[in-house]
Design a protein around this motif. Structure first.
Motif, PDB file in Angstrom:
ATOM      1  N   PHE A  23       0.835  -1.196   0.000  1.00 56.28           N
ATOM      2  CA  PHE A  23       0.000   0.000   0.000  1.00 56.28           C
ATOM      3  C   PHE A  23       0.876   1.255   0.000  1.00 56.28           C
ATOM      4  CE2 PHE A  23      -2.479   3.243   2.317  1.00 56.28           C
ATOM      5  CZ  PHE A  23      -3.512   3.366   1.413  1.00 56.28           C
ATOM      6  N   MET A  24       0.519   2.205  -0.856  1.00 57.83           N
ATOM      7  CA  MET A  24       1.220   3.485  -1.002  1.00 57.83           C
ATOM      8  C   MET A  24       2.631   3.292  -1.580  1.00 57.83           C
ATOM      9  SD  MET A  24      -0.964   5.729  -0.134  1.00 57.83           S
ATOM     10  CE  MET A  24       0.065   7.176   0.036  1.00 57.83           C
ATOM     11  N   ARG A  25       2.921   2.121  -2.179  1.00 58.96           N
ATOM     12  CA  ARG A  25       4.215   1.939  -2.835  1.00 58.96           C
ATOM     13  C   ARG A  25       3.975   1.180  -4.130  1.00 58.96           C
ATOM     14  NH1 ARG A  25       9.053  -1.367  -0.095  1.00 58.96           N
ATOM     15  NH2 ARG A  25       7.855  -3.097  -0.981  1.00 58.96           N
ATOM     16  N   LYS A  26       4.138   1.872  -5.263  1.00 53.52           N
ATOM     17  CA  LYS A  26       3.773   1.298  -6.550  1.00 53.52           C
ATOM     18  C   LYS A  26       4.790   0.273  -7.033  1.00 53.52           C
ATOM     19  CE  LYS A  26       1.292   5.448  -8.021  1.00 53.52           C
ATOM     20  NZ  LYS A  26       1.177   6.504  -9.059  1.00 53.52           N
ATOM     21  N   LYS A  27       6.034   0.508  -6.792  1.00 54.74           N
ATOM     22  CA  LYS A  27       7.060  -0.346  -7.379  1.00 54.74           C
ATOM     23  C   LYS A  27       7.830  -1.079  -6.279  1.00 54.74           C
ATOM     24  CE  LYS A  27      10.832  -0.210 -10.728  1.00 54.74           C
ATOM     25  NZ  LYS A  27      11.689   0.670 -11.572  1.00 54.74           N
ATOM     26  N   PRO A  28       8.008  -2.386  -6.390  1.00 57.83           N
ATOM     27  CA  PRO A  28       8.773  -3.118  -5.364  1.00 57.83           C
ATOM     28  C   PRO A  28      10.261  -2.781  -5.454  1.00 57.83           C
ATOM     29  CG  PRO A  28       8.169  -4.578  -7.152  1.00 57.83           C
ATOM     30  CD  PRO A  28       7.479  -3.288  -7.423  1.00 57.83           C
ATOM     31  N   ASP A  29      10.971  -3.067  -4.404  1.00 56.86           N
ATOM     32  CA  ASP A  29      12.405  -2.760  -4.325  1.00 56.86           C
ATOM     33  C   ASP A  29      13.193  -3.995  -4.775  1.00 56.86           C
ATOM     34  OD1 ASP A  29      14.855  -1.737  -3.874  1.00 56.86           O
ATOM     35  OD2 ASP A  29      14.601  -1.393  -1.715  1.00 56.86           O
ATOM     36  N   GLU A  30      13.572  -4.031  -6.078  1.00 57.68           N
ATOM     37  CA  GLU A  30      14.319  -5.175  -6.592  1.00 57.68           C
ATOM     38  C   GLU A  30      15.741  -5.219  -6.067  1.00 57.68           C
ATOM     39  OE1 GLU A  30      12.528  -3.259  -8.594  1.00 57.68           O
ATOM     40  OE2 GLU A  30      11.088  -4.543  -9.641  1.00 57.68           O
ATOM     41  N   ASN A  31      16.336  -4.068  -5.831  1.00 60.21           N
ATOM     42  CA  ASN A  31      17.725  -4.046  -5.359  1.00 60.21           C
ATOM     43  C   ASN A  31      17.859  -4.707  -3.986  1.00 60.21           C
ATOM     44  OD1 ASN A  31      19.166  -2.728  -7.487  1.00 60.21           O
ATOM     45  ND2 ASN A  31      18.131  -0.821  -6.931  1.00 60.21           N
ATOM     46  N   GLU A  32      16.932  -4.397  -3.096  1.00 64.50           N
ATOM     47  CA  GLU A  32      16.995  -4.988  -1.763  1.00 64.50           C
ATOM     48  C   GLU A  32      16.753  -6.497  -1.822  1.00 64.50           C
ATOM     49  OE1 GLU A  32      14.861  -4.462   2.628  1.00 64.50           O
ATOM     50  OE2 GLU A  32      14.257  -3.219   0.900  1.00 64.50           O
ATOM     51  N   ALA A  33      15.793  -6.915  -2.666  1.00 62.04           N
ATOM     52  CA  ALA A  33      15.526  -8.343  -2.804  1.00 62.04           C
ATOM     53  C   ALA A  33      16.701  -9.062  -3.469  1.00 62.04           C
ATOM     54  CB  ALA A  33      14.250  -8.552  -3.617  1.00 62.04           C
ATOM     55  N   LYS A  34      17.331  -8.398  -4.411  1.00 62.74           N
ATOM     56  CA  LYS A  34      18.478  -9.000  -5.087  1.00 62.74           C
ATOM     57  C   LYS A  34      19.608  -9.297  -4.118  1.00 62.74           C
ATOM     58  CE  LYS A  34      21.164  -6.260  -7.249  1.00 62.74           C
ATOM     59  NZ  LYS A  34      21.711  -5.278  -8.220  1.00 62.74           N
ATOM     60  N   GLU A  35      19.900  -8.359  -3.257  1.00 63.81           N
ATOM     61  CA  GLU A  35      20.968  -8.580  -2.274  1.00 63.81           C
ATOM     62  C   GLU A  35      20.596  -9.692  -1.298  1.00 63.81           C
ATOM     63  OE1 GLU A  35      23.903  -7.331  -2.426  1.00 63.81           O
ATOM     64  OE2 GLU A  35      23.352  -6.133  -4.180  1.00 63.81           O
ATOM     65  N   GLY A  36      19.310  -9.789  -0.958  1.00 57.91           N
ATOM     66  CA  GLY A  36      18.889 -10.866  -0.059  1.00 57.91           C
ATOM     67  C   GLY A  36      19.040 -12.233  -0.706  1.00 57.91           C
ATOM     68  N   PHE A  37      18.628 -12.340  -1.967  1.00 61.28           N
ATOM     69  CA  PHE A  37      18.785 -13.609  -2.684  1.00 61.28           C
ATOM     70  C   PHE A  37      20.267 -13.965  -2.860  1.00 61.28           C
ATOM     71  CE2 PHE A  37      14.452 -12.706  -4.601  1.00 61.28           C
ATOM     72  CZ  PHE A  37      13.828 -13.711  -3.883  1.00 61.28           C
ATOM     73  N   ARG A  38      21.098 -12.966  -3.122  1.00 62.87           N
ATOM     74  CA  ARG A  38      22.526 -13.226  -3.316  1.00 62.87           C
ATOM     75  C   ARG A  38      23.167 -13.724  -2.020  1.00 62.87           C
ATOM     76  NH1 ARG A  38      24.982  -8.426  -6.192  1.00 62.87           N
ATOM     77  NH2 ARG A  38      24.017  -9.492  -7.979  1.00 62.87           N
ATOM     78  N   HIS A  39      22.810 -13.100  -0.898  1.00 60.83           N
ATOM     79  CA  HIS A  39      23.367 -13.554   0.390  1.00 60.83           C
ATOM     80  C   HIS A  39      22.901 -14.969   0.708  1.00 60.83           C
ATOM     81  CE1 HIS A  39      24.791 -13.432   4.514  1.00 60.83           C
ATOM     82  NE2 HIS A  39      23.555 -13.777   4.921  1.00 60.83           N
ATOM     83  N   LEU A  40      21.645 -15.271   0.387  1.00 58.54           N
ATOM     84  CA  LEU A  40      21.119 -16.603   0.644  1.00 58.54           C
ATOM     85  C   LEU A  40      21.786 -17.637  -0.256  1.00 58.54           C
ATOM     86  CD1 LEU A  40      19.054 -18.154   2.314  1.00 58.54           C
ATOM     87  CD2 LEU A  40      17.335 -17.652   0.569  1.00 58.54           C
ATOM     88  N   ALA A  41      22.052 -17.280  -1.518  1.00 58.88           N
ATOM     89  CA  ALA A  41      22.740 -18.202  -2.427  1.00 58.88           C
ATOM     90  C   ALA A  41      24.163 -18.487  -1.963  1.00 58.88           C
ATOM     91  CB  ALA A  41      22.774 -17.611  -3.839  1.00 58.88           C
ATOM     92  N   HIS A  42      24.842 -17.460  -1.454  1.00 58.16           N
ATOM     93  CA  HIS A  42      26.206 -17.671  -0.951  1.00 58.16           C
ATOM     94  C   HIS A  42      26.214 -18.574   0.272  1.00 58.16           C
ATOM     95  CE1 HIS A  42      30.399 -16.750  -0.147  1.00 58.16           C
ATOM     96  NE2 HIS A  42      30.073 -16.444   1.108  1.00 58.16           N
ATOM     97  N   THR A  43      25.239 -18.404   1.132  1.00 57.64           N
ATOM     98  CA  THR A  43      25.160 -19.249   2.326  1.00 57.64           C
ATOM     99  C   THR A  43      24.904 -20.712   1.958  1.00 57.64           C
ATOM    100  OG1 THR A  43      24.284 -17.364   3.566  1.00 57.64           O
ATOM    101  CG2 THR A  43      23.983 -19.555   4.523  1.00 57.64           C
ATOM    102  N   LEU A  44      23.997 -20.932   1.020  1.00 58.74           N
ATOM    103  CA  LEU A  44      23.709 -22.297   0.601  1.00 58.74           C
ATOM    104  C   LEU A  44      24.894 -22.920  -0.144  1.00 58.74           C
ATOM    105  CD1 LEU A  44      20.053 -21.744  -0.636  1.00 58.74           C
ATOM    106  CD2 LEU A  44      20.760 -22.991   1.413  1.00 58.74           C
ATOM    107  N   GLU A  45      25.658 -22.095  -0.856  1.00 56.33           N
ATOM    108  CA  GLU A  45      26.856 -22.605  -1.535  1.00 56.33           C
ATOM    109  C   GLU A  45      27.885 -23.086  -0.519  1.00 56.33           C
ATOM    110  OE1 GLU A  45      29.073 -23.155  -5.207  1.00 56.33           O
ATOM    111  OE2 GLU A  45      27.018 -22.481  -4.913  1.00 56.33           O
ATOM    112  N   GLN A  46      28.019 -22.374   0.587  1.00 58.34           N
ATOM    113  CA  GLN A  46      28.951 -22.794   1.635  1.00 58.34           C
ATOM    114  C   GLN A  46      28.498 -24.090   2.303  1.00 58.34           C
ATOM    115  OE1 GLN A  46      31.883 -21.319   2.311  1.00 58.34           O
ATOM    116  NE2 GLN A  46      31.510 -19.844   0.656  1.00 58.34           N
ATOM    117  N   GLU A  47      27.201 -24.315   2.324  1.00 58.39           N
ATOM    118  CA  GLU A  47      26.676 -25.543   2.930  1.00 58.39           C
ATOM    119  C   GLU A  47      26.612 -26.701   1.930  1.00 58.39           C
ATOM    120  OE1 GLU A  47      22.893 -24.485   4.477  1.00 58.39           O
ATOM    121  OE2 GLU A  47      23.698 -23.156   6.050  1.00 58.39           O
ATOM    122  N   THR A  48      27.140 -26.483   0.688  1.00 58.46           N
ATOM    123  CA  THR A  48      27.211 -27.480  -0.391  1.00 58.46           C
ATOM    124  C   THR A  48      25.846 -27.984  -0.808  1.00 58.46           C
ATOM    125  OG1 THR A  48      27.490 -29.380   1.078  1.00 58.46           O
ATOM    126  CG2 THR A  48      29.496 -28.224   0.378  1.00 58.46           C
TER     127      THR A  48
END
Length: 470
Positions: A23-48
């Protein structure tokens, strides 16, 4: 559901929630989500857990696509493909049953990344990715699937001829592994064609002479005193050289990259103010299709021909330049034509009278190209003994190469500069022993040639020995 999987799913839902419209925000924040997905991918890579890491990296690629960053999207897809390949390689290493779903996902990621690099006109990046995919598939024991990617790498590469040669040699190696010997011969002869096109100094001289002669013949093409036989002979040689890019030196069509053609044809005529430059419509682009032979009469439109003819018959009175007479111009054209014929004849004799490998060695300098020609020559010589006779008859290059090793001419062997004398004599002995079906001598020569051969050459020699022992 384990605790680690539950934590992973919660982190994924939390990051995906940032992409929802609020509500009151037309466009989602892709940059913030991108960094979250990248951090999660790095963590899963470390866990093989490579498969889950790849899915997170694909989410990063979707965010980059939404942001319009094509280069970053291609990079993320490559990382996801690598993670999928690691997951597939891990299953293959422990001999686990697999539906090859990770391998299919990896190929899809790589194909999308290659397509994006081609859209960005980054052909070297696309070629390197194809080469990486080919090597990865070969490491998984899928040589047949690796061959198309190796050939694509050779076709995408535009700048480095050595990179094209490397890709073709790799494709030939995979074709030999799965006993596709005829395809391997075609790939190896494409390597020789590339060396000839890259190192052919006479070809560059021929291009300059062709351009100069085209200009003169186009200017005097409407003159009644023009030697028609001269124009026809030039057309025949010109078209012959154009068509040589389609047919390889061994007399078999291939899909080798067509080398650049001559420069655009320009005609300069003196006027009162400045020179008027007429460019032939057939030469608007830097490369011409080699499949369509050009004729001198097709180089100018009728309007351009009338203009050139009018300028010749009625030159401007203000021009102070002395125009040569028709007789002098004919003499100049004939001299240039004789030079063209001599260079063209010398180049054609190298392609026809001699075998392809000696022609490539003569025009290449010492170094990498001569080593490449040596490797290709030995492989083709060994492949000749593995191919049926009706297939060998298709390739004039193989026949000429085999005849050279059958002839016991000391003077000819002394002229071989790209292969050591001792190795050349051993190869001659091997060919003669194979012709006489001397099994003991072939086995003895295998022991002497083994340290002198590469891995692929030893593989071919072992198959020859197995064939003759059977």
């Amino acid at each position: 559901m384990s605790r680690e999987t539950k934590d992973f799913m919660e982190a994924y839902r939390h990051t995906s929630a940032k992409l929802r419209k609020r509500f009151m925000r037309k466009k989602p924040d892709e940059n913030e989500a991108k960094e979250g997905f990248r951090h999660l991918a790095h963590t899963l890579e470390q866990e093989t857990t490579f498969s889950h890491s790849a899915f997170m990296t694909m989410a990063v690629a979707r965010c980059e696509e939404a942001l319009g960053n094509v280069a970053a999207q291609a990079e993320a897809l490559v990382l996801a493909g690598k993670s999928f390949l690691k997951a597939e390689a891990r299953k293959s290493l422990i001999k686990s049953f697999t539906f090859e779903d990770d391998l299919v996902d990896a190929m899809q990621c790589y194909d999308q990344a290659i397509e994006l690099y081609l859209q960005l006109k980054r052909f070297s990046f696309a070629a390197s990715l194809c080469l990486e995919v080919a090597q990865s598939l070969a490491a998984l024991g899928r040589d047949e699937d690796a061959i198309p990617y190796a050939l694509k790498a050779a076709g995408f590469e535009k700048k480095s001829s050595l990179s094209v040669v490397q890709s073709l040699l790799l494709a030939a190696h995979y074709q030999i592994n799965i006993h596709r010997y005829e395809d391997a011969v075609v790939s190896l002869f494409r390597v020789v064609d590339i060396v000839l096109d890259t190192c052919g100094c006479n070809a560059h001289v021929l291009e300059r002479l062709t351009s100069s002669l085209e200009k003169k013949l186009a200017v005097i093409g409407e003159d009644e005193d023009t030697d028609d036989e001269l124009v026809e002979d030039f057309d025949e040689l010109y078209n012959k050289r154009r068509l040589r890019s389609q047919v390889s030196i061994h007399g078999h069509p291939n899909s080798a990259p067509v080398p650049p053609t001559a420069a655009p044809i320009t005609i300069t005529t003196p006027t009162t103010n400045s020179s008027t430059e007429i460019t032939s419509k057939t030469s608007e682009t830097s490369t011409l299709p080699s499949s369509t032979p050009l004729s001198i009469s097709e180089k100018l439109s009728p309007v351009e021909k009338r203009f050139v003819r009018q300028q010749q018959l009625h030159p401007p009175s203000s021009s102070t330049a002395t125009q040569p007479s028709p007789q002098e111009e004919q003499v100049q054209v004939k001299k240039l034509y004789q030079t063209f014929c001599s260079v063209s004849g010398e180049l054609d004799s190298k392609m026809i009278d001699e075998d392809a490998f000696l022609a490539a060695v003569k025009i290449s300098t010492q170094g990498s190209y001569r080593e490449i020609i040596e490797d290709v020559e030995v492989q083709c010589l060994l492949l000749h003994s593995l191919l049926p006779r009706h297939i060998v008859a298709k390739y004039n290059g193989l026949i000429a190469l085999y005849k050279r090793y059958l002839l016991q001419d000391d003077e000819a062997s002394n002229n071989i500069v790209h292969i050591e004398q001792s190795k050349y004599i051993l190869l001659q002995s091997l060919i003669l022993s194979l012709q006489e079906h001397d099994r003991e001598m072939v086995c003895e020569l295998q022991g002497e040639l083994w340290p002198l051969f590469t891995v692929v050459q030893n593989q071919l020699l072992q198959r020859i020995v197995t064939k003759i022992m059977e």
